[in-house]
Design a protein around this motif. Sequence first.
Motif, PDB file in Angstrom:
ATOM      1  N   LEU A  50     115.502  24.858  76.662  1.00 15.12           N
ATOM      2  CA  LEU A  50     114.625  24.880  77.829  1.00 15.12           C
ATOM      3  C   LEU A  50     114.287  26.322  78.160  1.00 15.12           C
ATOM      4  N   ASN A  83     109.226  22.661  82.730  1.00 12.58           N
ATOM      5  CA  ASN A  83     109.540  22.561  81.312  1.00 12.58           C
ATOM      6  C   ASN A  83     108.948  21.283  80.712  1.00 12.58           C
ATOM      7  N   PRO A 128     117.132  25.446  84.486  1.00 14.42           N
ATOM      8  CA  PRO A 128     118.040  24.987  83.414  1.00 14.42           C
ATOM      9  C   PRO A 128     119.480  25.456  83.571  1.00 14.42           C
ATOM     10  N   GLN A 184     120.852  19.458  80.214  1.00 20.11           N
ATOM     11  CA  GLN A 184     119.801  20.257  79.585  1.00 20.11           C
ATOM     12  C   GLN A 184     119.239  19.534  78.380  1.00 20.11           C
ATOM     13  N   GLY A 216     115.558  18.287  77.515  1.00 17.49           N
ATOM     14  CA  GLY A 216     114.925  18.616  76.231  1.00 17.49           C
ATOM     15  C   GLY A 216     114.293  17.384  75.599  1.00 17.49           C
ATOM     16  N   ARG A 276     111.219  16.521  77.542  1.00 19.70           N
ATOM     17  CA  ARG A 276     110.106  17.406  77.201  1.00 19.70           C
ATOM     18  C   ARG A 276     109.475  16.973  75.881  1.00 19.70           C
TER      19      ARG A 276
END
Lengths: 267, 389
Positions: free
Chosen positions: B103, B112, B150, B158, B162, B165
Amino acid sequence: MADVATAPNAQADARERTGRKRGPKLDAEQLIELFGIPLIVVVGFVAFAIWRNTATLDSVETNALPWNSIWIQLREHVVLTAVGAMITVVIAVPLGIALTRPGLKRAAPVVVGVANAGQAAPAIGLIVLLAIWFGFGFWTAIVALVLYAVLPVLRNTIVGLQAVDPTLVEAGRGIGMSNLMVLRRIELPLALPVIMSGVRTALVLLVGTAALATFINGGGLGGLLNTGITLFRFPVIVAAAVLIALLALLIEWLGQVLELVFRPKGI
Amino acid sequence: MSETTATSSGSVTGAEIRLENVTKQYAGQKVAAVGDLTLTIPAGEIAMFVGPSGCGKTTSLKMINRLIEPTSGTIMIGGEDSRKRSADELRRTIGYVIQGGSLFPHMTVAKNIALVPKLLGWDDDRIKKRTDELLDLVSLDPSRYRDRYPRELSGGQQQRVGVARGLAADPPVVLMDEPFGAVDPITRQRLQDELLAIQRELRKTIVCVTHDIDEAIKMGDRILILQEGAQVAQYDTPEVVLGSPANEFVEDFVGSGSALKQLSLARVDEVGTFPQTTAKIGESSAEVIQRAQAAGHRSVVVLDERNRPVGWPWLRQLKGEKIVQSEHAPDAIDRRATLNDALDVMLVNGHGGAVVTDAGGAYFGVVDFTSVTDQMRAMQEKAHEVSNG
């Protein structure tokens, strides 16, 4: 000066240890600097003003320290520093960025070496040499100051960009950001604290070196100092030195504020 | 025994990936990093790339989204040559998830996730809606997490962001490079289960690089085992890879204890669960005990108001007038958890069984030790049949 680049990491560690959550919070040392320095400057300046208005000075000293010429020189000094810093940043940051791109990466050590040499040259010699070349005056002084101050900003820009985690760059590329977007939205924000600490170093160098501008008719508080030395009047020398020191402290403080303001949230 | 429910799954939204004679030769190296790789990954499946380090699995992965350009060969995604569009445009339509989440530390969780939708020019309302939806999908409360940075999240969180994202713009293909390599084993297991649950709904085409054969067996619809130079040692379903390894290299790589590894292939769902007497907090203990005894149960599962298991006391432990929350919530497992995980929980809780929950964490049933061992034996027999032809 090698510690310039590592300082933000140390600060980050300190932040980590105190377990803080978000925003630019400060440790005790930073707090003292942040609020202590302006206090010292104000107290110092008030003390100077009182001394100037109440001390018994002989006529030579009184003529050397008139308030209006102090103000003019102070302003000139600030302008020299500010213009020098701006031009330094405008030159050094793009150059640093260019020297971390794949095409020019290999040129980085050469350029940093040259910049190193520029800084190693004695400032007074540099200023006088340039004056012979370009003539006397403000802009020649600026050229000399910029040559002198470019190194820390350049080096910190390079170091800051190199320190950005390559997996983040790849993550940016991997989700479809162009090279320019990755630079603008990821690399530069993450390198900014290191770059700003270079700018702060440059500011301090500039404010000190600007005192030499007077020798080539560039203005600044160096004039006062020079007068004191030529006339051999200690009160004038000390007054000029104190003013330069106070200004340097103030500029250093400003650099620190800039560093805090530009530190991206979240890191 | 309750009905073994068929896996509910969404329609395939993935796209087929085809690599044709793909080669990557770096200048100054004698051996190609990837030599003449031909491979088809069917739409909606998870393909796991495994192999020793330096075998070219990551290079192969990165050639799909052109982070590395192949020296020769063609890669078709959804029937379209990946070189037809610019690399940047191509990558915006391919999710990319990296170890640790990668991130951007100076952007909030929401920012993000919103990166790719922004690049694609979505409007703010749509992006915001999508961000919250994705946070929900990866089990993070949007109101709590969207504005965090993050570094304020744990490693597992996290990694979840991810994944969110990577899925942000609803890409048909998602590439993952050792996605769960940086988290502890327990978190890794949970993240794997969550990803499988998400995949059941979304049916993307996922290509995932790992060095962990167990992860490959657990996650993959197909496993690609690579030797040096990305030479395909075997490309098949986990069952076949375990049951009849193609050659000595695969045998060595899969390692010993393949019977135990097969535990990762079967899921609690397939074994089936038993209903257990349940009780809500605040119910009268006497009634609950009566109900349990009528059903022949010696323990009850205590549920909270959202039907999540919060206790699993024996009847003799129900001393108070009303059912209260137990001190320790039982280690519940997801319906889609592997038998391996189920066995793990059973071995420590003393009930000889495990509480099973559905994707939302609500109580689903109980699975017991005998049904797991029965299943193991059945699988062993099947594996022998396969390997003996």
